[in-house]
Write a protein that holds these residues in place. Structure first.
Motif, PDB file in Angstrom:
ATOM      1  N   ASN A   1       0.828  -1.205   0.000  1.00  0.00           N
ATOM      2  CA  ASN A   1       0.000   0.000   0.000  1.00  0.00           C
ATOM      3  C   ASN A   1       0.862   1.254   0.000  1.00  0.00           C
ATOM      4  N   LEU A   2       1.937   1.235   0.780  1.00  0.00           N
ATOM      5  CA  LEU A   2       2.754   2.429   0.974  1.00  0.00           C
ATOM      6  C   LEU A   2       3.737   2.677  -0.165  1.00  0.00           C
ATOM      7  N   ALA A   3       4.292   1.614  -0.752  1.00  0.00           N
ATOM      8  CA  ALA A   3       5.406   1.779  -1.690  1.00  0.00           C
ATOM      9  C   ALA A   3       5.016   2.606  -2.906  1.00  0.00           C
ATOM     10  N   TRP A   4       3.876   2.321  -3.524  1.00  0.00           N
ATOM     11  CA  TRP A   4       3.524   3.066  -4.738  1.00  0.00           C
ATOM     12  C   TRP A   4       3.184   4.518  -4.423  1.00  0.00           C
ATOM     13  N   LYS A   5       2.695   4.770  -3.214  1.00  0.00           N
ATOM     14  CA  LYS A   5       2.395   6.145  -2.822  1.00  0.00           C
ATOM     15  C   LYS A   5       3.686   6.934  -2.607  1.00  0.00           C
ATOM     16  N   LEU A   6       4.688   6.306  -1.985  1.00  0.00           N
ATOM     17  CA  LEU A   6       5.989   6.958  -1.844  1.00  0.00           C
ATOM     18  C   LEU A   6       6.582   7.266  -3.212  1.00  0.00           C
ATOM     19  N   ARG A   7       6.448   6.317  -4.126  1.00  0.00           N
ATOM     20  CA  ARG A   7       6.976   6.549  -5.468  1.00  0.00           C
ATOM     21  C   ARG A   7       6.298   7.761  -6.114  1.00  0.00           C
ATOM     22  N   ALA A   8       4.966   7.823  -5.995  1.00  0.00           N
ATOM     23  CA  ALA A   8       4.228   8.932  -6.614  1.00  0.00           C
ATOM     24  C   ALA A   8       4.652  10.279  -6.035  1.00  0.00           C
ATOM     25  N   VAL A   9       4.840  10.331  -4.712  1.00  0.00           N
ATOM     26  CA  VAL A   9       5.231  11.582  -4.060  1.00  0.00           C
ATOM     27  C   VAL A   9       6.667  11.946  -4.436  1.00  0.00           C
ATOM     28  N   LEU A  10       7.562  10.975  -4.399  1.00  0.00           N
ATOM     29  CA  LEU A  10       8.967  11.257  -4.701  1.00  0.00           C
ATOM     30  C   LEU A  10       9.170  11.627  -6.168  1.00  0.00           C
ATOM     31  N   ALA A  11       8.274  11.159  -7.038  1.00  0.00           N
ATOM     32  CA  ALA A  11       8.361  11.497  -8.461  1.00  0.00           C
ATOM     33  C   ALA A  11       7.646  12.802  -8.785  1.00  0.00           C
ATOM     34  N   GLY A  12       7.055  13.444  -7.775  1.00  0.00           N
ATOM     35  CA  GLY A  12       6.347  14.687  -8.009  1.00  0.00           C
ATOM     36  C   GLY A  12       4.985  14.521  -8.635  1.00  0.00           C
ATOM     37  N   GLN A  13       4.450  13.285  -8.624  1.00  0.00           N
ATOM     38  CA  GLN A  13       3.139  13.029  -9.218  1.00  0.00           C
ATOM     39  C   GLN A  13       2.008  13.249  -8.221  1.00  0.00           C
ATOM     40  N   ALA A  14       2.338  13.400  -6.965  1.00  0.00           N
ATOM     41  CA  ALA A  14       1.315  13.559  -5.935  1.00  0.00           C
ATOM     42  C   ALA A  14       1.871  14.386  -4.798  1.00  0.00           C
ATOM     43  N   ASP A  15       0.976  15.039  -4.088  1.00  0.00           N
ATOM     44  CA  ASP A  15       1.343  15.795  -2.899  1.00  0.00           C
ATOM     45  C   ASP A  15       1.639  14.834  -1.750  1.00  0.00           C
ATOM     46  N   ASP A  16       2.478  15.291  -0.821  1.00  0.00           N
ATOM     47  CA  ASP A  16       2.832  14.479   0.343  1.00  0.00           C
ATOM     48  C   ASP A  16       1.598  14.033   1.135  1.00  0.00           C
ATOM     49  N   ARG A  17       0.512  14.780   1.019  1.00  0.00           N
ATOM     50  CA  ARG A  17      -0.697  14.409   1.754  1.00  0.00           C
ATOM     51  C   ARG A  17      -1.255  13.056   1.321  1.00  0.00           C
ATOM     52  N   LEU A  18      -0.917  12.618   0.114  1.00  0.00           N
ATOM     53  CA  LEU A  18      -1.352  11.286  -0.319  1.00  0.00           C
ATOM     54  C   LEU A  18      -0.896  10.221   0.667  1.00  0.00           C
ATOM     55  N   LEU A  19       0.260  10.441   1.300  1.00  0.00           N
ATOM     56  CA  LEU A  19       0.813   9.436   2.209  1.00  0.00           C
ATOM     57  C   LEU A  19      -0.028   9.277   3.466  1.00  0.00           C
ATOM     58  N   ASP A  20      -0.861  10.257   3.783  1.00  0.00           N
ATOM     59  CA  ASP A  20      -1.753  10.109   4.929  1.00  0.00           C
ATOM     60  C   ASP A  20      -2.792   9.011   4.692  1.00  0.00           C
ATOM     61  N   SER A  21      -3.092   8.737   3.417  1.00  0.00           N
ATOM     62  CA  SER A  21      -4.080   7.696   3.130  1.00  0.00           C
ATOM     63  C   SER A  21      -3.565   6.311   3.509  1.00  0.00           C
ATOM     64  N   TYR A  22      -2.252   6.161   3.643  1.00  0.00           N
ATOM     65  CA  TYR A  22      -1.693   4.867   4.067  1.00  0.00           C
ATOM     66  C   TYR A  22      -2.257   4.452   5.419  1.00  0.00           C
ATOM     67  N   GLY A  23      -2.126   5.309   6.413  1.00  0.00           N
ATOM     68  CA  GLY A  23      -2.632   4.971   7.734  1.00  0.00           C
ATOM     69  C   GLY A  23      -4.140   4.858   7.768  1.00  0.00           C
TER      70      GLY A  23
ATOM     71  N   PRO B   1      -7.348  13.941 -10.548  1.00  0.00           N
ATOM     72  CA  PRO B   1      -6.099  14.625 -10.176  1.00  0.00           C
ATOM     73  C   PRO B   1      -6.172  15.299  -8.817  1.00  0.00           C
ATOM     74  N   ALA B   2      -7.305  15.896  -8.493  1.00  0.00           N
ATOM     75  CA  ALA B   2      -7.416  16.539  -7.182  1.00  0.00           C
ATOM     76  C   ALA B   2      -7.353  15.515  -6.063  1.00  0.00           C
ATOM     77  N   ARG B   3      -7.900  14.322  -6.281  1.00  0.00           N
ATOM     78  CA  ARG B   3      -7.931  13.320  -5.220  1.00  0.00           C
ATOM     79  C   ARG B   3      -6.549  12.730  -4.966  1.00  0.00           C
ATOM     80  N   ILE B   4      -5.743  12.568  -5.992  1.00  0.00           N
ATOM     81  CA  ILE B   4      -4.408  12.007  -5.752  1.00  0.00           C
ATOM     82  C   ILE B   4      -3.519  13.013  -5.030  1.00  0.00           C
ATOM     83  N   ASP B   5      -3.866  14.280  -5.092  1.00  0.00           N
ATOM     84  CA  ASP B   5      -3.134  15.280  -4.313  1.00  0.00           C
ATOM     85  C   ASP B   5      -3.528  15.256  -2.842  1.00  0.00           C
ATOM     86  N   GLY B   6      -4.441  14.409  -2.476  1.00  0.00           N
ATOM     87  CA  GLY B   6      -4.786  14.264  -1.074  1.00  0.00           C
ATOM     88  C   GLY B   6      -6.119  14.864  -0.744  1.00  0.00           C
TER      89      GLY B   6
END
Length: 529
Positions: A320-342, A524-529
């Motif tokens: 669940n977490l790995a692809w979200k980290l990839r998206a954030v680190l690649a600039g495809q998503a805002d860091d807030r996406l990582l909150d969806s992990y928990g 697009p708005a949803r993947i930004d968190g």
């Protein structure tokens, strides 16, 4: 490991190289992220702990290229039969019949030490993954107010060296007594389950095998509840409830263990591989993230062992977490996406733990009269003939996080993986279509979708047209499935397309082309968190 500091900043540091940490390293390394992973133990623990896998985990293993190697150490899980006070069958878990929905057997048993070694070796082979063994975390520093600053990990080697590693994000996979979790101040919530059990693994010889049941059995007996599991080859496991007043250390001695096994075996029938006393707990992290540090696996949760979900849950965490980290680190998503992990994993773990506790309460009833009432109730509910229940029915869906706001029962569930035919040999869908964002659609009911440029740029989804009618002939670029698994899924859910996340969970479904366009327009708005 050399001493001193390094100027390099890794994308992700992973503390703990057990199954969860090794899978995380493989996934992140496969994405091309720079990864540092450490573990205080140099060798894989040579005794089995986890014994069960399921098809979701095998799909992750397939993604990182180790499914075939793991399969050599695995076998389909036999049915699990539950017997009550007077020896009556009261419940039965089994697998769904083929064709299997994820193209792997839905439930498996496996031998942990060689499988863990396979996962570690695969991670070591990733060009961007650095592994440090004999290396223990002693301190962790992050500036919560300056999230752009990397996290600093202070490590000590078993050779006495001290080392500092810096990373943009950290995943704590360092077990139930996690140092990283303690250092960032994440507390565990007690979900109220505390039972002392003895776990015994035996390598049984031919004489012993002839004495044992041919299916796995749950003895729901008030005097001493216990579990018998058929592992791969000649591996057999017993989980035996300890009674009030019994000393767990004494019960784990060889003499006491054979005494407990005497109902089934004698010392002449096999060799003790492991016997260990445990307290089975139900715990979950109150927070799954603190700044740039995430907890996963046993560092985030511990569940009762019923239905063998412990290691599976850790793999689900990191998938669940790995692809979200990839998206954030690649600039495809805002860091807030990582909150969806928990949000996603915390809810799933709580729901599944609740269901496991219900099974535990059924198994562990110590009052004879109440146990007989339980038996009568279960038999009556089945109409007198116990029906087999697929183990996978216990898995909850994702109910919040990054899923479509349009409510649908398919949202948050795993999408099937069909076998695709037409080439020299049948292949699983993911091997052809990868594991990024995908839009899978019925190629006979829906033309190839056309999506807005903003969506294509942000998600870069792959369009996967599937047909099941072998006589119709697939349209150009469509894939023909072997067994109608996807066609049946679309039919049951009243849709012709599904939007899949990189972890194979369904974001949303659509019944028409316009419905699909409406779903993705807000994405697009949803993947930004």
């Amino acid at each position: 490991m050399s001493g001193g500091h390094t100027s390099a900043v890794y994308d992700v540091a992973i503390v703990g190289f057990g199954p969860s940490g090794a899978v995380a390293a493989n996934l992140l390394g496969q994405y091309g992220l720079t990864v540092f992973v450490c573990d205080r133990q140099r060798e894989v623990y040579d005794k089995p702990r986890a014994i069960a896998l399921d098809h979701e985990i095998m799909r992750v293993f397939q993604q990182i290229g180790v499914a075939d190697a793991v399969s050599a150490w695995a076998a389909p899980f036999t049915p699990s039969e539950y017997y009550g006070v007077d020896g009556d069958l009261i419940k039965r878990f089994t697998m769904v019949d083929p064709p299997y929905p994820l193209a792997h057997p839905p439930s498996l048993v496996f031998t942990q030490p060689p499988v863990e070694a396979i996962l570690r070796e695969a991670a070591r082979g990733r060009k961007t993954v650095e592994v440090a063994l004999g290396c223990e975390l002693i301190d962790l520093h992050q500036n919560i107010d300056r999230q752009e600053e990397p996290v600093a990990l202070d490590l000590t080697g078993d050779d006495g060296t001290v080392h500092r590693v810096r990373a943009r994000y950290v995943i704590a996979c360092d077990g139930a007594s996690s140092t990283a979790r303690r250092l960032v101040g994440i507390e565990l919530e007690d979900l109220i389950f505390d039972e002392p059990w003895l776990v015994v693994d035996v390598l049984v010889n031919e004489r012993g095998l002839a004495k044992l049941p041919s299916v796995s059995i749950q003895y729901c007996e008030p005097q001493r509840p216990c579990t018998y599991v058929i592992g791969p080859k000649n591996h057999r496991r017993w989980e035996i409830s300890l009674l009030p007043g019994e000393d767990p250390r004494e019960m784990a001695t060889e003499a006491a263990t054979w005494g407990l096994l005497s109902r089934w075996l004698t010392p002449e029938d096999g060799q003790l591989w492991r016997q260990a006393s445990y307290r089975f707990h139900a715990l979950v992290a109150q927070d799954w993230r603190r700044g740039r540090v995430f907890v996963a696996g046993d560092a985030a949760h511990q569940q009762p062992p019923f239905l063998g979900q412990g290691m599976c849950q850790g793999v689900r965490d990191v998938a669940n977490l790995a692809w979200k980290l990839r998206a954030v680190l690649a600039g495809q998503a805002d860091d807030r996406l990582l909150d969806s992990y928990g949000t996603e994993r915390g809810h799933h773990v709580r729901r599944l733990t609740g269901r496991l506790k219900e099974i535990g309460a059924l198994i562990c009833e110590r009052d004879v009269a109440k146990a007989r009432e339980r038996d009568a109730r279960l038999i009556a509910a089945s109409g007198g003939a116990i029906r087999s229940e697929p183990r996978q029915n216990i898995q909850p869906a994702l109910e919040s996080g990054l899923i479509s706001p349009d409510a649908h029962p398919a949202n948050g569930t795993l999408f099937p993986q069909p076998w695709i035919v037409g080439g020299p040999e049948p292949v699983r869908m993911d091997e052809l279509c990868g594991s990024g964002w995908r839009i899978v659609f019925d190629a006979l009911a829906l033309p190839s979708p056309k999506l807005p440029a903003a969506v294509m740029e942000r998600l870069a989804p792959r369009f996967v047209g599937i047909v099941a009618d072998r006589d119709a002939g697939p349209p150009q670029d469509a894939l023909q499935e072997a067994d109608g698994v996807v066609a049946g899924w679309f039919r049951r859910h009243g849709c012709v397309a599904a939007i899949l996340r990189p972890d194979h969970y369904v974001y949303g479904v659509a019944a028409t082309a316009d419905d699909l366009l409406r779903q993705v327009n807000g994405f697009p708005a949803r993947i930004d968190g």
